[in-house]
Design a protein around this motif. Structure first.
Motif, PDB file in Angstrom:
ATOM      1  N   THR A  27      -2.745   4.714  -2.900  1.00  7.86           N
ATOM      2  CA  THR A  27      -3.897   5.360  -2.264  1.00  7.86           C
ATOM      3  C   THR A  27      -3.488   6.716  -1.691  1.00  7.86           C
ATOM      4  OG1 THR A  27      -3.507   4.284  -0.132  1.00  7.86           O
ATOM      5  CG2 THR A  27      -4.954   3.142  -1.680  1.00  7.86           C
ATOM      6  N   LEU A  85      -5.506   3.840  -7.273  1.00  6.79           N
ATOM      7  CA  LEU A  85      -6.863   3.989  -6.744  1.00  6.79           C
ATOM      8  C   LEU A  85      -7.194   5.439  -6.431  1.00  6.79           C
ATOM      9  CD1 LEU A  85      -6.854   0.896  -4.359  1.00  6.79           C
ATOM     10  CD2 LEU A  85      -7.968   1.106  -6.580  1.00  6.79           C
ATOM     11  N   ASN A  86      -6.406   6.344  -6.988  1.00  8.96           N
ATOM     12  CA  ASN A  86      -6.570   7.760  -6.702  1.00  8.96           C
ATOM     13  C   ASN A  86      -7.661   8.376  -7.571  1.00  8.96           C
ATOM     14  OD1 ASN A  86      -4.218   7.825  -4.905  1.00  8.96           O
ATOM     15  ND2 ASN A  86      -3.165   7.252  -6.779  1.00  8.96           N
ATOM     16  N   MET A 119       0.856  -1.179   0.000  1.00  9.76           N
ATOM     17  CA  MET A 119       0.000   0.000   0.000  1.00  9.76           C
ATOM     18  C   MET A 119       0.897   1.235   0.000  1.00  9.76           C
ATOM     19  SD  MET A 119      -3.219  -1.268   0.580  1.00  9.76           S
ATOM     20  CE  MET A 119      -4.022   0.253   0.901  1.00  9.76           C
ATOM     21  N   VAL A 173      -7.514   6.457   3.775  1.00 12.01           N
ATOM     22  CA  VAL A 173      -7.945   5.429   2.817  1.00 12.01           C
ATOM     23  C   VAL A 173      -7.068   4.190   2.917  1.00 12.01           C
ATOM     24  CG1 VAL A 173      -8.183   4.880   0.361  1.00 12.01           C
ATOM     25  CG2 VAL A 173      -8.992   7.077   1.225  1.00 12.01           C
ATOM     26  N   GLY A 174      -5.767   4.376   2.884  1.00 17.30           N
ATOM     27  CA  GLY A 174      -4.850   3.236   2.936  1.00 17.30           C
ATOM     28  C   GLY A 174      -4.999   2.418   4.201  1.00 17.30           C
ATOM     29  N   MET A 202      -8.424   0.529   4.105  1.00 14.76           N
ATOM     30  CA  MET A 202      -8.375  -0.516   3.087  1.00 14.76           C
ATOM     31  C   MET A 202      -7.510  -1.687   3.578  1.00 14.76           C
ATOM     32  SD  MET A 202      -7.464  -0.198  -0.926  1.00 14.76           S
ATOM     33  CE  MET A 202      -8.955   0.722  -1.202  1.00 14.76           C
TER      34      MET A 202
END
Length: 121
Positions: A77, A103-104, A10, A16-17, A20
């Motif tokens: 992320t 995933l940005n 990651m 977010v990271g 997730m």
């Protein structure tokens, strides 16, 4: 080709990271390594930041190279303004056996530029 239990990296271990990674670990993903080089949390990481990662079973990498070389799947992320720089920084360590996933929330043009950075390694 990815192994039966691929290593997951990651890039970005902010809101977010973190969530997730926590969800993936809870779903049974084995190895999760994170690298964060943000304005607040960056190597050398604080003890509190290391503990936050350890509490959910995530190992923190000290460098981008360490993260990529220890991962099969790399998820980016980070904040959208950093997405291209992250792709540029990760690209020298990516091989054809890696899966790099951005995933940005970026524009289509930024996604294409990131793709080109990653594919021209």
């Amino acid at each position: 080709m990815l192994s039966d239990s691929p290593g997951l990296g990651m890039i970005g271990f902010g809101e977010v990271g973190y969530h997730m990674a926590k969800g993936l670990k809870g779903a049974g993903v084995g190895q999760v390594v994170a690298f964060n080089n943000g304005t607040k949390n960056r190597p050398p990481y604080t003890d509190a930041f290391k503990q936050k990662a350890a509490d959910i079973g995530v190992v923190l990498a000290a460098t981008m190279e360490e993260l990529v070389r220890g991962s099969d799947i790399v998820l980016s992320t980070v904040v959208p303004t950093a997405a291209l720089e992250i792709a540029r920084e990760a690209s020298p360590y990516l091989t054809s056996s890696h899966l790099f996933v951005d995933l940005n929330s970026c524009s289509p043009e930024a996604k294409e530029q990131g793709r080109d950075l990653v594919l021209t390694r």
